[in-house]
Design an enzyme around this catalytic site. Structure first.
Site, short mmCIF file in Angstrom:
data_model
loop_
_atom_site.label_atom_id
_atom_site.label_comp_id
_atom_site.label_asym_id
_atom_site.label_seq_id
_atom_site.Cartn_x
_atom_site.Cartn_y
_atom_site.Cartn_z
N ASN A 119 0.85 -1.19 0.00
CA ASN A 119 0.00 0.00 0.00
C ASN A 119 0.89 1.26 0.00
OD1 ASN A 119 -1.42 2.29 1.15
ND2 ASN A 119 -3.09 0.90 1.60
N HIS A 147 0.96 6.20 2.02
CA HIS A 147 1.71 7.15 2.84
C HIS A 147 2.90 7.78 2.12
CE1 HIS A 147 -1.11 6.64 5.90
NE2 HIS A 147 -0.93 5.33 5.95
N HIS A 178 -5.64 3.70 -1.35
CA HIS A 178 -6.98 3.98 -0.83
C HIS A 178 -7.35 5.40 -1.25
CE1 HIS A 178 -9.74 3.94 3.01
NE2 HIS A 178 -10.38 4.39 1.95
N ARG A 221 -9.39 8.01 -0.47
CA ARG A 221 -10.32 8.40 0.60
C ARG A 221 -11.22 9.53 0.14
NH1 ARG A 221 -8.95 6.15 5.81
NH2 ARG A 221 -10.61 7.47 6.57
N GLU A 223 -8.49 0.38 -2.68
CA GLU A 223 -9.33 0.37 -1.46
C GLU A 223 -10.27 1.56 -1.55
OE1 GLU A 223 -7.07 0.72 2.07
OE2 GLU A 223 -5.96 -1.10 1.67
N THR A 234 -8.41 3.13 8.53
CA THR A 234 -9.61 2.31 8.57
C THR A 234 -9.70 1.57 9.90
OG1 THR A 234 -9.14 1.95 6.24
CG2 THR A 234 -10.94 0.66 7.18
N GLU A 287 -10.95 -9.71 2.72
CA GLU A 287 -9.71 -9.38 3.41
C GLU A 287 -10.03 -9.30 4.90
OE1 GLU A 287 -7.30 -6.14 1.92
OE2 GLU A 287 -6.39 -5.83 3.89
N HIS A 296 -3.74 -4.90 7.78
CA HIS A 296 -3.93 -3.76 8.66
C HIS A 296 -3.05 -3.90 9.90
CE1 HIS A 296 -5.52 -0.25 10.60
NE2 HIS A 296 -6.07 0.06 9.44
#
Ligand code: PXP
Length: 253
Positions: free
Chosen positions: A14, A17, A50, A52, A76, A107, A157, A197
């Site tokens: 992912n 960031h 993701h 958002r 995501e 999340t 997931e 996560h």
């Protein structure tokens, strides 16, 4: 490394960031697309981002560029109408539907598939019809797994947050047992199982040993390690760790 049934244990990286750091100055660097390339070359099987609703890190343009740049994009997303529209326009290989609250730092829990089934059912069909694999991000709870299966989701997931955040060894053991049990049920129902996560270089090993889990999606710990050792090395270290744990688990079986 191969899972017990012969399928590969995959790592999705992912890159949210990387975009978080870029957005601190609203500039062009660091670039999540470049990070995605590097992660793929270092052994990631997919790149995850993701989009958002508040666009705090990944932007619509990043999703478009990642779709073109990497071989497998897992987007995501919440089930908000405008986000669904972007997903259908861009057409990633997979979408992972997650709950989203504006104030949360990340999340916080799994989707309540039971409660949301009337909205999720048609959405799953829509994505499948568009050739996009829909995955549901859920807590390791039997009712949620059964509901996901009933709605026709091919992939789930499992949320590993409670396991990752457990403070005592007892609590961690309990959460690990819940993940093991949930994975067995999901596999018996014919679902493809991912997990993620809060996974890092210390707590991922035990999850990689659960034979039914085929994919781990990891972001924060890889990006923070990349700050010290570089993205390529951070991804390689995680790929190696997962592979080694798989070998140990298969030898012990
Ligand atoms: N999987 C899902 C569904 C997520 O929402 C996240 C966080 O964006 C992750 C995996 C990765 O979590 P982390 O950044 O803590 O590794």
């Amino acid at each position: 490394m191969r899972a017990q049934d012969g399928r590969v244990m995959r790592l999705g990286v992912n890159v949210d960031h990387i975009a978080t750091i870029r957005q601190a100055r609203r500039g062009r660097h660091p670039d999540p697309i470049e990070a995605g390339h590097v992660a793929e070359r270092a052994g990631a099987s997919s790149i995850v981002c993701h989009l958002r609703e508040d666009r705090r890190h990944i932007q619509d343009e990043d999703v478009r560029k990642l779709r073109a740049a990497v071989s497998r994009l897992n987007l995501e997303m919440s089930i908000a109408r405008d986000i669904v529209a972007v997903a259908l326009e861009v057409g990633p290989q997979q979408v992972t539907l997650v709950p989203e609250r504006r104030q949360e730092l990340t999340t916080e829990g799994g989707l309540d598939v039971v409660k949301l089934r009337r909205r999720l059912g048609p959405l799953i069909e829509r994505f499948r019809g568009a050739g996009i694999i829909p995955s549901l991000f859920i807590n390791p709870v039997a009712t949620q797994i059964r509901a996901a299966r009933q709605l026709g989701a091919p992939v789930i997931e499992l949320h590993t947050g409670r396991y990752a955040e457990a403070i005592s060894a007892t609590a961690r053991g309990r959460e690990l047992a819940a993940l093991r049990k949930a994975s067995q049920l999901a596999a018996a129902l014919g679902l493809t199982i991912a997990a993620g996560h809060g996974l890092d270089y210390e707590n991922t090993g035990a999850i990689a040993q659960i034979p039914e889990i085929e994919e781990l999606n990891i972001g924060f710990s890889i990006i923070t390690r990349a700050l010290a050792v570089g993205m390529d090395e951070a991804v390689r270290q995680m790929v190696r760790l997962i592979a080694e744990q798989r070998v140990d688990a298969l030898q012990a079986a």
